[in-house]
Structures are given as C-alpha cells and as structure tokens.
Design an enzyme around this catalytic site. Structure first.
Site, PDB file in Angstrom:
ATOM      1  N   ASN A  10       0.870  -1.178   0.000  1.00 18.17           N
ATOM      2  CA  ASN A  10       0.000   0.000   0.000  1.00 18.17           C
ATOM      3  C   ASN A  10       0.906   1.226   0.000  1.00 18.17           C
ATOM      4  O   ASN A  10       1.458   1.582   1.039  1.00 18.17           O
ATOM      5  CB  ASN A  10      -0.895  -0.038   1.257  1.00 18.17           C
ATOM      6  CG  ASN A  10      -1.723   1.218   1.428  1.00 18.17           C
ATOM      7  OD1 ASN A  10      -1.809   2.053   0.522  1.00 18.17           O
ATOM      8  ND2 ASN A  10      -2.333   1.354   2.596  1.00 18.17           N
ATOM      9  N   TRP A  11       1.054   1.842  -1.168  1.00 16.87           N
ATOM     10  CA  TRP A  11       1.986   2.967  -1.288  1.00 16.87           C
ATOM     11  C   TRP A  11       1.432   4.242  -0.639  1.00 16.87           C
ATOM     12  O   TRP A  11       2.144   5.203  -0.473  1.00 16.87           O
ATOM     13  CB  TRP A  11       2.293   3.248  -2.754  1.00 16.87           C
ATOM     14  CG  TRP A  11       3.110   2.201  -3.451  1.00 16.87           C
ATOM     15  CD1 TRP A  11       3.418   0.944  -2.996  1.00 16.87           C
ATOM     16  CD2 TRP A  11       3.724   2.319  -4.739  1.00 16.87           C
ATOM     17  NE1 TRP A  11       4.194   0.281  -3.924  1.00 16.87           N
ATOM     18  CE2 TRP A  11       4.391   1.098  -5.001  1.00 16.87           C
ATOM     19  CE3 TRP A  11       3.768   3.332  -5.707  1.00 16.87           C
ATOM     20  CZ2 TRP A  11       5.100   0.877  -6.192  1.00 16.87           C
ATOM     21  CZ3 TRP A  11       4.464   3.110  -6.894  1.00 16.87           C
ATOM     22  CH2 TRP A  11       5.128   1.897  -7.133  1.00 16.87           C
ATOM     23  N   LYS A  12       0.133   4.239  -0.342  1.00 15.00           N
ATOM     24  CA  LYS A  12      -0.536   5.441   0.202  1.00 15.00           C
ATOM     25  C   LYS A  12      -0.278   6.636  -0.736  1.00 15.00           C
ATOM     26  O   LYS A  12      -0.165   6.436  -1.942  1.00 15.00           O
ATOM     27  CB  LYS A  12      -0.078   5.685   1.635  1.00 15.00           C
ATOM     28  CG  LYS A  12      -0.238   4.415   2.497  1.00 15.00           C
ATOM     29  CD  LYS A  12      -0.091   4.649   3.964  1.00 15.00           C
ATOM     30  CE  LYS A  12      -0.315   3.321   4.694  1.00 15.00           C
ATOM     31  NZ  LYS A  12      -0.265   3.444   6.138  1.00 15.00           N
ATOM     32  N   HIS A  96      -9.615   1.164   4.767  1.00 13.75           N
ATOM     33  CA  HIS A  96      -8.357   1.380   5.488  1.00 13.75           C
ATOM     34  C   HIS A  96      -8.611   2.353   6.645  1.00 13.75           C
ATOM     35  O   HIS A  96      -9.425   3.263   6.522  1.00 13.75           O
ATOM     36  CB  HIS A  96      -7.292   1.934   4.540  1.00 13.75           C
ATOM     37  CG  HIS A  96      -5.931   1.953   5.157  1.00 13.75           C
ATOM     38  ND1 HIS A  96      -5.534   2.938   6.026  1.00 13.75           N
ATOM     39  CD2 HIS A  96      -4.894   1.080   5.062  1.00 13.75           C
ATOM     40  CE1 HIS A  96      -4.298   2.669   6.437  1.00 13.75           C
ATOM     41  NE2 HIS A  96      -3.892   1.558   5.866  1.00 13.75           N
ATOM     42  N   GLU A  98      -7.059   4.789   7.669  1.00 14.14           N
ATOM     43  CA  GLU A  98      -6.867   6.210   7.332  1.00 14.14           C
ATOM     44  C   GLU A  98      -8.097   6.772   6.619  1.00 14.14           C
ATOM     45  O   GLU A  98      -8.361   7.972   6.677  1.00 14.14           O
ATOM     46  CB  GLU A  98      -5.582   6.361   6.496  1.00 14.14           C
ATOM     47  CG  GLU A  98      -4.342   6.151   7.367  1.00 14.14           C
ATOM     48  CD  GLU A  98      -3.103   5.653   6.653  1.00 14.14           C
ATOM     49  OE1 GLU A  98      -3.052   5.694   5.408  1.00 14.14           O
ATOM     50  OE2 GLU A  98      -2.175   5.196   7.365  1.00 14.14           O
ATOM     51  N   GLU A 166      -5.486  -4.687  10.601  1.00 15.56           N
ATOM     52  CA  GLU A 166      -4.513  -3.618  10.735  1.00 15.56           C
ATOM     53  C   GLU A 166      -4.765  -2.859  12.035  1.00 15.56           C
ATOM     54  O   GLU A 166      -5.540  -1.894  12.045  1.00 15.56           O
ATOM     55  CB  GLU A 166      -4.631  -2.659   9.549  1.00 15.56           C
ATOM     56  CG  GLU A 166      -4.374  -3.321   8.217  1.00 15.56           C
ATOM     57  CD  GLU A 166      -3.706  -2.350   7.262  1.00 15.56           C
ATOM     58  OE1 GLU A 166      -2.622  -2.670   6.789  1.00 15.56           O
ATOM     59  OE2 GLU A 166      -4.257  -1.265   7.033  1.00 15.56           O
ATOM     60  N   GLY A 172       2.331   2.523  10.647  1.00 15.71           N
ATOM     61  CA  GLY A 172       3.267   3.627  10.466  1.00 15.71           C
ATOM     62  C   GLY A 172       3.978   4.050  11.736  1.00 15.71           C
ATOM     63  O   GLY A 172       4.623   5.094  11.772  1.00 15.71           O
ATOM     64  N   SER A 212       3.242  -1.997  10.289  1.00 15.80           N
ATOM     65  CA  SER A 212       4.699  -2.074  10.489  1.00 15.80           C
ATOM     66  C   SER A 212       5.257  -3.469  10.241  1.00 15.80           C
ATOM     67  O   SER A 212       6.185  -3.909  10.912  1.00 15.80           O
ATOM     68  CB  SER A 212       5.087  -1.572  11.888  1.00 15.80           C
ATOM     69  OG  SER A 212       4.712  -0.212  12.033  1.00 15.80           O
ATOM     70  N   GLY A 233       2.730  -1.014   4.266  1.00 12.59           N
ATOM     71  CA  GLY A 233       2.816   0.399   3.907  1.00 12.59           C
ATOM     72  C   GLY A 233       4.263   0.802   3.700  1.00 12.59           C
ATOM     73  O   GLY A 233       4.828   0.633   2.617  1.00 12.59           O
ATOM     74  N   GLY A 234       4.883   1.328   4.749  1.00 13.30           N
ATOM     75  CA  GLY A 234       6.239   1.891   4.645  1.00 13.30           C
ATOM     76  C   GLY A 234       7.230   0.987   3.929  1.00 13.30           C
ATOM     77  O   GLY A 234       7.960   1.449   3.030  1.00 13.30           O
TER      78      GLY A 234
HETATM   79  P1  PGA Z   1       2.708   0.395   7.614  1.00 17.48           P
HETATM   80  O1  PGA Z   1       1.262   0.595   6.958  1.00 17.48           O
HETATM   81  O2  PGA Z   1       3.259  -0.888   7.071  1.00 17.48           O
HETATM   82  O3  PGA Z   1       3.500   1.600   7.180  1.00 17.48           O
HETATM   83  O4  PGA Z   1       2.515   0.344   9.089  1.00 17.48           O
HETATM   84  C1  PGA Z   1       0.388  -0.481   6.783  1.00 17.48           C
HETATM   85  C2  PGA Z   1      -0.910   0.018   6.184  1.00 17.48           C
HETATM   86  O5  PGA Z   1      -1.408   1.069   6.608  1.00 17.48           O
HETATM   87  O6  PGA Z   1      -1.477  -0.616   5.257  1.00 17.48           O
END
Ligand code: PGA
Length: 251
Positions: A10-12, A96, A98, A166, A172, A212, A233-234
């Site tokens: 997930n590149w966001k 998600h 977010e 999640e 993050g 993470s 994500g990251g």
């Molecule tokens: P993260 O994000 O790996 O940076 O914690 C995961 C996500 O929000 O899908």
C-alpha cells in the site's frame, strides 16, 4: 484448499511518475524472478495506475487504495471500482483506517465499497482494526467482530474478498502486534467469518496482517496459522524490503 499467501504493498499518497515507475519496475522484476509461492500486489496512488499497469508482468498485480460505491456520477474527486478495473487493477483496498478515521467512513460505507469492488470484478481487501484506546480498554475482539459483521458483504467469497487486520496503533508507528497477539485476532476473524459466511468461506479466505510489517518481523508473523500474507505500507516503498517480505511469505 491451501491459501496462497498474498503480499500487498500500500503505497498510500507516495510516488510521482519517475520514482513510482522505478519502484514498480524493481518490484515487477523481483516478482517475476520469484516463481510462485506467493501472490504479489502493489497499490500505487490513482494517478500512477495507468502508467504502472503497462510496466507489470504476470507476476505482479495492481490494486487501488479506495473506491466509491457508485459506478459513475457526480462524485467530484472520487474514483469508481469500474475505473480501477479499467486502469488494470484486479484488487482494491476498502476501509483502510486512514479512510475510516480521516474520511469518516463507517462499516456500512466500507461494505458498499466492497460490494462495488465485486460488481466491477475486483477482489476487495476489507480492512479492520482497533485503535490504541480500544485495545487498552480490552475491546479489541469486540471491535473486530463488529467491523467484520458490518463491513464484509454477506455475499463475500474467498475468491473475491480478503480481510486485512490492521491494528491502528501499529500502522506507520514501527510498533507491531506480537505474532501471538496477531494470531489471536486472526483466529477470531476466521471464527467470525465462519459464523457469518460459513465454514468453507472462512477456511479459504485469506487474512492479511498490516501494521509495520517489515523484513525483520515478517517471517514470525507469516508463520502463524491464520496469517496468510501482509498489507505493507512503509516497507512497500523500498523494493528490496518488499521483496524480502515476499520471500518470507513464500517459504
Ligand atoms: P505500515 O502501513 O506498514 O506503514 O505500518 C500499513 C498500512 O497502513 O497498510
């Protein structure tokens, strides 16, 4: 039926055309040199879907990060599941945290988006997860049960749906659920799905862990019996890290 692991990036809201293409090419090259073992997916920002679709081989799939519930219409700034499919996507992330937190999406909205994904022929990755306050109050399993009941469409099947656990406090932040804690929640998700969707759907549906996940912790998380992959994500923004996680999944 054994569940094929899914490693999803997930590149966001990260990536302009040049660096996005370079990252996608590096991941696609790594994916094609790793024959099988796990399914790999990247979800870049919407602006990059079309150009990146042209770069991907057979071994790497493309997904959107969100979709609107409607197929088209007066929804300024939104993107429909049909548009994602048209851009080359086979998956879309819905719900998600977010989006739930910053865009006010509730379970009904998330379910409508998952249903839109199915209508367009996409696999929906339905996200659930508790906040730090809910965790501290001992409400994790109740929150997850409520989100599963409200967000996963009644008609969902293993072929068209994936659930991502999640924990909001782990996204993050560098904090990760312990493998044992994550397994407890994943087993709970599968039990809830068995109750709502039947034992065989629950047994076959893939459950991803997100929050993470990185090369250092991926193997231990992915070794848990009910963790069938990751939503990353990251670490998905660095090709070597993302590919190392895929290697841990394929083992
Ligand atoms: P993260 O994000 O790996 O940076 O914690 C995961 C996500 O929000 O899908």
């Amino acid at each position: 039926m054994p569940r094929t692991p899914l490693i999803a990036g997930n590149w966001k809201m990260n990536g302009l055309s040049a660096d996005g293409a370079a990252l996608a090419e590096a991941v696609a090259a790594g994916a094609s040199s790793r024959a099988g073992g796990c399914e790999m997916l990247i979800c870049p920002p919407a602006t990059l879907l079309h150009p990146i679709a042209a770069l991907l081989g057979e071994a790497l799939k493309l997904g959107g990060q969100d979709c609107h519930a409607a197929a088209s219409g007066a929804h300024t700034g939104d993107c429909s599941a049909e548009m994602l499919a048209d851009a080359g996507c086979s998956y879309v992330i819905v719900g998600h945290s977010e989006r739930r937190q910053h865009h006010g999406e509730d379970d009904a909205a998330v379910r409508a988006k998952a249903e839109a994904a199915h209508r367009a022929g996409l696999v929906a990755i339905v996200c659930v997860g508790e906040t730090r306050a809910e965790r501290d109050a001992g409400e994790t399993l109740a929150v997850i049960a409520r989100q599963i009941a409200g967000s996963v469409p009644p008609g969902a099947r293993a072929a068209d749906s994936v659930v991502a656990y999640e924990p909001v406090w782990a996204i993050g932040t560098g904090l990760t659920a312990t493998p044992a804690d994550a397994q407890t929640v994943h087993a709970h998700i599968r039990a809830e799905l068995a109750r709502s969707h039947g034992a065989s759907v629950a047994e076959d549906m893939r459950l991803l862990y997100g929050g993470s996940m990185k090369p250092e912790n991926a193997a231990d998380l992915l070794a848990q019996p009910d963790i069938d992959g990751g939503l990353i994500g990251g670490a998905s923004l660095k090709a070597p890290d993302f590919l190392a996680i895929a290697d841990a999944a394929a083992r």
